[in-house]
Structure formats: C-alpha cells, structure tokens
Enzyme design. Structure first.
Site, PDB file in Angstrom:
ATOM      1  N   TYR A 200       7.587  30.231 -22.530  1.00  0.00           N
ATOM      2  CA  TYR A 200       8.664  29.376 -22.014  1.00  0.00           C
ATOM      3  C   TYR A 200       8.717  28.062 -22.770  1.00  0.00           C
ATOM      4  CZ  TYR A 200       9.313  32.461 -18.022  1.00  0.00           C
ATOM      5  OH  TYR A 200       9.575  33.529 -17.233  1.00  0.00           O
TER       6      TYR A 200
ATOM      7  N   LYS B 292     -16.101  26.802   3.743  1.00  0.00           N
ATOM      8  CA  LYS B 292     -14.696  26.512   4.052  1.00  0.00           C
ATOM      9  C   LYS B 292     -13.802  26.972   2.898  1.00  0.00           C
ATOM     10  CE  LYS B 292     -15.333  21.818   2.305  1.00  0.00           C
ATOM     11  NZ  LYS B 292     -15.593  20.422   2.692  1.00  0.00           N
TER      12      LYS B 292
END
Ligand SMILES: *Cc1c(COP(=O)(O)O)cnc(C)c1O
Length: 358
Positions: A255, A35
């Site tokens: 940042y 999955k």
C-alpha cells in the site's frame, strides 16, 4: 500449511521462568499475573502450565471466573477488586481474593449480605497516583476492614511501583520509604514487586511478588535482555511464506508503494498483519526471521500480510518458516521498531491467531 500463523507457547519456558523468578526473591510467594489473556499467551493453558504458582492475578472478574471454570483451585487475586455488589457476590461465590483500593469498595464490603471471609489486599498509593489509599487515608481504611461485619480471612498490604523499569533509584526508593513509613509496626504480609522490581531492586519484593512480563520471558528493561536474567521467551510467533517475487529496481511494494526497490530485490510475503498482531506502526527495516535468518521488513504492514526483503536469505520458497518474535528474536526488540513495548505486542495477539502449547 493450514495454520499459516500461530503463537507457539513453550510451557517449559513458563515453568523455568517461574523458578528463575523465585530465585530472585527467595522465600517470597508468587502471584503469577495472567491478566489480559495471560499477556496474549492464552489464559487457561498458561495457568494450567503454572501449577506451581501460589496464586494468580487478574484484572477483570471474568478472567477469574474463566480460571475457576477451568478447574484452577489456587487463590485468584482481582488486582483491581470489585466494582459492584453483583461482582462482590460473584467473588464470594468463587472465593476470589480482593484488592481494596478505594472507599467505595469498603462500603460494598460493609453492606454485603455475604458471610464469605475474603482475603483482602489493601492497596496503598505510594506515588503511582493510579489506584490505592493515600498515606493519610490508610489507617482509617485498615480499621474499617478489620471491623467488617464478616472479618477478613486475612489482610495483606500492597503497593505498585511507577518507575522500577527505569531503574530510577530515587523515585523507587521514595515509594518504598513511603510504604515503610505507612505500614511500620503493622504485622501484615506485604507485596511490592512487579517484574522490574523483582529483577532490579531487591529491597522491593515483599512477602508476595507479582511478576507478569518476566514470567513470559520478556525483559521489563530497555537496557537489559531477558536472557541476561536467565529468562526464556515463552511465545514464538511463527508464520509462513505465502508468496515470493522479484521486484524490479524502481518498483514499489504494498500500500502506498511506501518502499521502493533500489535494485532488483527478492521479496517474500509472509502471513501476519495488523489483523493478527503485527502493528501497522512497525517500521520498514524491522527484523523478521526467515529460515532462521534476520531479514528487514519492507513497505507497510497490511491486515493479513507483510513483505520482507530476503536478498540475504537463501532458499526462500512458499512454505518457508518465518518468525515475527520469540526465540532468537526478542519481542522487546521488535516493539522498539513499532514505538511500543513488548507488553503491548503480546497482549494484542488477536483471537484469529491459534495458540499451540508445547
Ligand atoms: C500487571 C500488574 C503486575 C505485573 O506487572 P509486570 O510489569 O508485568 O510484572 C503486578 N502488579 C499489578 C498490580 C499489576 O496490575
């Protein structure tokens, strides 16, 4: 340099992990759980590499459809079953096995005009409290399935464990005892074990095991490495140094200048950010391999790149190889620096990261 970041998938490791898991559960058949794009490894190539699996397990019907379209002929188990009559018709057409976990699904089967005889996996909720029939609902559900207008080709019983990864003996044994009590005397094949149960609790296997994470060479336990079970990481997330610089003492990187140099420091900028799969929550100090050596992440993860302190790594240049996780750097370890688990990091490897099967 065209592929700055890539997920290299080691298909020998996949096959070797499958063989290893079979040794933990001798005689059991294997539903290889693929999955979520095979836990980020690429659904189709993973399934093709696992030709020896007895069946495949998926969460969504589209994943099963993709497997059939790729020519996969093994049984495919829809681990959450079907939710609509359209899905039921689709499942019949493609001969999917169905998990049946609630009464609505039984009603859909009872009303189905299809004459397809399904393999049905009746799910019992033994304490996870997510999907499945509770103990007191079980016999009614079983007899309705036995009396379907088109009787099932085969019926099997399954349950899922909530705490096998914690090696919480008491909780797991309580679930097993409930499963035994509910299914006693019923001669149907059983399926219990996910990866943690296969590796950690020999009483919790059943006739069919359902490994996911361990197939990919990742440990389900916080306190034991994959290597200690003879498992090999399948995905190595390789990246490339795209720039280098020296940052002077007192300067910030990235940042928010979230990291500041305490002394002049050589920094390497590597391809790979949260647009690929590196979580923004990955903390400064998390290990990254550069030229095969561990080096600490500095500053914030950006969308496309990260910065690494390479003071301890010789010969770092543009083009040098980095590894974000995989061989020699378990994803479980990286995940801990991001406050999550290996499963999540693998599943989040985004579409823009090319997979290379080896
Ligand atoms: C995902 C899943 C598995 C595999 O679990 P792992 O912990 O990855 O081994 C097994 N069974 C069911 C029902 C699942 O949904």
């Amino acid at each position: 340099m065209s592929r700055l970041i890539r997920a290299v998938i080691d298909s020998d490791a996949l096959r070797s992990n499958l063989r290893t898991l079979r040794r933990y559960a001798p005689g059991a058949r294997v539903v290889a759980v693929v999955k979520a794009n095979a836990y980020g490894h690429g659904l189709i190539p993973t399934a093709l590499a696992l030709g020896d699996a007895d069946a495949f397990g998926v969460a969504r019907i589209d994943e099963g459809i993709a497997l059939r379209a790729a020519g996969i002929t093994q049984p495919i188990v829809l681990l959450e079953g079907i939710f609509t009559s359209d899905e039921l018709a689709e499942a019949a057409l493609r001969s999917f096995d169905l998990v049946v976990h609630d009464t609505r699904q039984i009603e859909l089967l009872e009303r189905s005009p299809s004459a397809h005889a399904f393999v049905l996996w009746l799910k019992i909720d033994t304490g996870m409290n997510r999907l499945g029939f509770r103990s007191e609902e079980f016999s009614a559900a079983l007899s309705r399935l036995e009396r379907l207008p088109t009787p099932p080709k085969e019926l099997r019983l399954l349950t899922h464990l909530a705490r096998a990864d914690e090696r919480d003996e008491a909780a797991t044994h309580e679930q097993l005892a409930r499963f035994d009590a509910v299914t006693r005397g019923i001669a149907l094949p059983r399926s219990i074990g996910n990866s943690a149960a296969i590796l950690g609790t020999s009483a919790a296997h059943g006739d069919w095991i359902r490994p996911g994470i361990a197939l990919y060479g990742v440990s389900p336990f916080a306190d034991a490495s994959a290597q200690s079970f003879g498992l090999t990481p399948v995905m190595t997330l390789e990246t490339t140094v795209i720039a280098t610089r020296r940052v002077a003492r007192g300067e910030g990187v990235g940042y928010g200048a979230a990291w500041r140099a305490e002394r002049d420091t050589p920094i390497a900028i590597l391809a790979g950010g949260y647009g690929d799969c590196v979580p923004r929550s990955l903390a400064a100090g998390a290990p990254v391999l550069v030229n095969g050596r561990r080096a600490p992440l500095v500053g914030r993860v950006s969308m496309d790149m990260i910065a690494v302190n390479v003071a301890e790594v010789p010969d770092v240049q543009v083009g040098s190889r980095g590894v974000l996780w995989g061989a020699n750097l378990p994803v479980e370890e990286v995940a801990r620096h991001a406050g999550t688990i290996g499963y999540e990091l693998l599943c989040r490897v985004s579409q823009r990261v090319p997979r290379q099967i080896r």
